[in-house]
Design a protein around this motif. Structure first.
Motif: not given
Length: 262
Positions: A196-211
């Protein structure tokens, strides 16, 4: 626990990967968020395609030839961005291929075989494969079409040696099961592919992009006032999207065997 996301990827490759204008190390986290400073050199990447069969080149040959200064496809200005590792967002197919090769190095296993063992097999994705040779017949695979001279023309079946960045062929049904496993915290039909913690990390802001926010490979877009997580892609005669709405986890899969902008 096998790969440290903050470590220099050279520790896993067995050779030093250096950005030509920066002393900062390239890390797996940067590869997963497209902040590695690695650029797609499409002139070189054109050599990685194979038509009618799987490529003779291996993923290792492509990675070493692209990133090692003595490599056949190495071009400092074309293969790397003017920003160094960690400095800015730049979507990079070759960074994804590099991440997959690191998985090969630490597991001592072919990436396609690893996928079959840990993802495709456990989830019962029987209509998905990285290699053309894994299908019983190419008659079951949709033919890509490109718009040329006022009409659609088949491209012929093809693949490429840097395949982990977009070479998977899958049915809409299989992709829906892949998405459902993530929406259910990494588990589907009693089979767990991710914690679960891996899924949560993948689907949360780890960095930013313009969009919008960038997760681990996944990214978030805003459509019609809603927030959607997923990924899209395109190839010669192919256009795809897999997304889900953050508010209610309603998702969709779109696969087209034609040009994206038609």
């Amino acid at each position: 626990g096998v790969i440290d996301l903050e470590a220099d990827v050279g520790e896993y490759l067995g050779w030093e990967l250096t950005h030509p204008i920066s002393d900062a190390p390239v890390t797996m986290r940067q590869l997963l968020t497209h902040h590695s400073g690695i650029k797609d050199n499409w002139s070189a990447m054109g050599d990685f395609y194979a038509y009618g069969s799987d490529p003779a080149l291996s993923l290792q040959e492509v990675i070493e030839g692209y990133f090692q200064p003595t490599g056949f496809w190495y071009e400092a200005e074309s293969n790397f961005a003017t920003d160094g590792p960690g400095e800015s967002f730049l979507y990079s197919n070759m960074a994804v291929a590099l991440a997959a090769h690191i998985v090969e190095r630490v597991t001592d296993q072919d990436f396609a075989e690893r996928s079959n063992q840990t993802l495709l097999g456990p989830l019962g994705l029987t209509q998905s494969a990285w290699r053309l040779s894994e299908f019983p017949s190419l008659d079951v695979v949709a033919m890509p079409y490109q718009w040329k001279d006022g009409a659609y023309a088949p491209t012929g079946h093809y693949t490429f040696a840097d395949y982990p960045n977009g070479g998977l062929r899958a049915s809409a049904h299989d992709l829906a099961r892949f998405l459902l496993a993530h929406l259910q915290g990494g588990e589907l039909d009693g089979v767990r592919i991710l914690e679960q913690e891996s899924v949560d990390a993948a689907l949360s802001e780890q960095a930013t992009r313009s969009s919008g926010p960038q997760g681990w490979m996944w990214y978030r877009l805003s459509w019609g006032g809603d927030k959607w997580w997923g990924h899209g892609g395109a190839e010669k005669g192919v256009w795809t999207e897999v997304f889900f709405r953050e508010s209610d986890k309603m998702g969709f899969v779109t696969l087209a065997n034609g040009d994206a902008n038609d």
